[in-house]
Design a protein around this motif. Sequence first.
Motif, short mmCIF file in Angstrom:
data_model
loop_
_atom_site.label_atom_id
_atom_site.label_comp_id
_atom_site.label_asym_id
_atom_site.label_seq_id
_atom_site.Cartn_x
_atom_site.Cartn_y
_atom_site.Cartn_z
N LYS A 55 102.59 75.76 78.26
CA LYS A 55 101.55 75.32 77.32
C LYS A 55 100.18 75.24 78.00
O LYS A 55 99.15 75.59 77.43
CB LYS A 55 101.90 73.94 76.74
N ASN A 56 100.19 74.76 79.25
CA ASN A 56 98.93 74.57 79.95
C ASN A 56 98.57 75.74 80.86
O ASN A 56 97.68 75.61 81.70
CB ASN A 56 98.98 73.28 80.75
N GLU A 81 106.12 72.68 79.28
CA GLU A 81 104.90 71.99 79.72
C GLU A 81 103.99 72.95 80.48
O GLU A 81 102.81 73.10 80.17
CB GLU A 81 105.32 70.84 80.65
#
Lengths: 426, 426
Positions: free
Chosen positions: B391-392, B388
């Motif tokens: 990805k960001n 998570e």
Amino acid sequence: MDNELTKLRGFREFYPDEMEARKIVFDKMREISTKFNFREIDAPSLENFEIFRRKSGDEIINQTFSFYDKGGRHITLIPEITPIVARMVSQVKNMPMPQKWFSIPKLWRYEEPQSGRLREFYQYNADIFGSKSVYADAEIILLSKSILNNLGLKDKYIIKISDRYLAENILKKEGFENIEEIFKIIDKMEKIGKEKTKEILLNVVGEDKANRIIEIFSLSGEFDHIVNKIEYNERLDYLGTLNDILKDIDYGKFIFDLSIVRGLAYYTGLVFEGHDYKNEFRAILGGGRYDRLTEMFNANIPAVGFGMGDAVLELLMKREKVWPEYKRYLDFFVVIVGDFQKYGMKIIKELREMGYSVDYDPDFRSIQKQMRMAQRENARYAIILGEEEYKNNNIKIKDMETGNQETVPFENLTLILRKYNLPKRH
Amino acid sequence: MDNELTKLRGFREFYPDEMEARKIVFDKMREISTKFNFREIDAPSLENFEIFRRKSGDEIINQTFSFYDKGGRHITLIPEITPIVARMVSQVKNMPMPQKWFSIPKLWRYEEPQSGRLREFYQYNADIFGSKSVYADAEIILLSKSILNNLGLKDKYIIKISDRYLAENILKKEGFENIEEIFKIIDKMEKIGKEKTKEILLNVVGEDKANRIIEIFSLSGEFDHIVNKIEYNERLDYLGTLNDILKDIDYGKFIFDLSIVRGLAYYTGLVFEGHDYKNEFRAILGGGRYDRLTEMFNANIPAVGFGMGDAVLELLMKREKVWPEYKRYLDFFVVIVGDFQKYGMKIIKELREMGYSVDYDPDFRSIQKQMRMAQRENARYAIILGEEEYKNNNIKIKDMETGNQETVPFENLTLILRKYNLPKRH
């Protein structure tokens, strides 16, 4: 001086300036180790000889200061700390893993003293216990590089990396069987040269094979270069990952060099050495993975580590002009002229309690001699107490750098020092 | 574990927590020594046995780890550093005087290990060379007291002072001749008691004189008390000055105690010891003036110094609950979940280059195990990198004390850390 009273050959005395330089180097090692979360340990300097015999074989007796103590035990001054650290980590039940430890012990080896090799020396050691990961191997190499870089040696050394399994796999594939014997011969190649090595190999394996062995162990260069010269082999995956990590972090030059075998039989997997980029000195550091060492202590803890003696390091740092030049200074030297010792001692006490380093002449010699002593001790300020000053409840403060001096009332030393805004500089 | 592989009796291993506590103690000694303008030196651990035989006589062979090396030299692990330091100061031509040196060497004695007595131990040593002044004597005593005070032992010890000349003068005035013999007997009085001492003296000097000797050497107390009990004697002037200096500076309790003779024949003048105020342990420290020691090195340099082993000191500090309790912490632990090692290693590198101490799990086990490792290493913050976050382009920072965590963009780690205003705490 009587011969029986002198220092032994291959041993060193450290006078204050040399000691302080060495402490700066060791403290830098401690600082970097702490950044990498290695913790310092210490161990006995005397141990049962049997520990080292089991690790290194009978021949080691000729290279150690070993003897029988008054209780008949065969003991030795430790020639290396690795097996002792392995024992320490092995004998604690349920020790959480991994453990990252370092130490800077004195070691002793009964060898002929020469440049970079002493009978008594300090050796920085670091190990990671409890992990077989290539990331542990990388961490150890990165630590060694970070220490060298932070000692001012960036670009002055090269790390040479090899892998015992890789070399073994290649030799096996080519049909060799006496692998340990070949390793032992190759280990001396850098010292004795390729020609001499080939001669020795000739008698063991014949000419064709000797040539092939020299060829294999002469492979050296960047990872891509090595890969292209070797038939695929699972250990290349391991080395590829190691290469990626070290390239990404980019702490300085490293190559793969199959001639690095490090004769010691106990290495399993990674072996590496740090060398002077001009190749003037012996190896600066050496290490690798030794997953089976704790077996002698009834444990089964994988380990990777390295050691770096202070003798070659000092030679290299001095050549590169990065060995610390430490000029120690004193905050205050109190010059006491006449019968004012009592008054002077009070000032000295107060200054020391404020945290300053302070000295004085215990013999209260002439003002000239005391001032010379203040200079010799590299005092920042001299405080001069004489009859005049005492009568008027004053002190004279002399700035030893500028030569300026002023007479000020001694009422509250703190106030005066606050005015001077003097940092503590010891 | 095999008996031949264990640690020797009377030797110690220092695991990280113990090592760090010891380093705090030694660093405090270094700090105070520097305030007093003593400079650190170091010397070989192995020396010719002859040095110690000349200083202490043949009997010392039974108390040393001495042996013949492979070259046939009779050598020994040093049982004390004083004669080596004396050699160092003697062999340099035109060394300016005075010199104030300290050291914290390892020493070895072949004695039966017991509480406060080990076969291998560290000993803090400090000496002033080149001055016969009572102010040098005072400086050494004040240094010993300042170190104890700064280790949290103020009021937990008492310094007992005597003077070899004073005791000699008294004995001579009373007509005794075998003074060295009497000193040797008195030296053991504290250990074996007055009754036993008297018995031994009886056989040497007869009953009346034995009683008188016991009476003389039982004199103990403040300077005024001693003065009133002794016929005038020039050494009382010396002790009077010493008393004045120590009283003025007022670093804690001291008394004059004629039973302190310190058997060693080489003391000339001042002798002193530091004792636990509850008298539970052996002497904490001991020293005095030895103006003739450098004669064996063809020099003539007066000296005064003391030594303090780490074993009794540790017992006392632990009883008084001032032994350092060090809980080591780590600035950051980087938790890497999934295939983001490359990204993680980059963060680790950046944090370390900013000066932080950083660790990670080289085996990248489950997030639970990595968090447990972060806790075990006492990390102040955990940085968590998962799919998570990756990805960001984020990282998650968890405050390990409060449990608070937040997800922040990983653009510029520096900015984030500035916001956190995190001090480096290793």
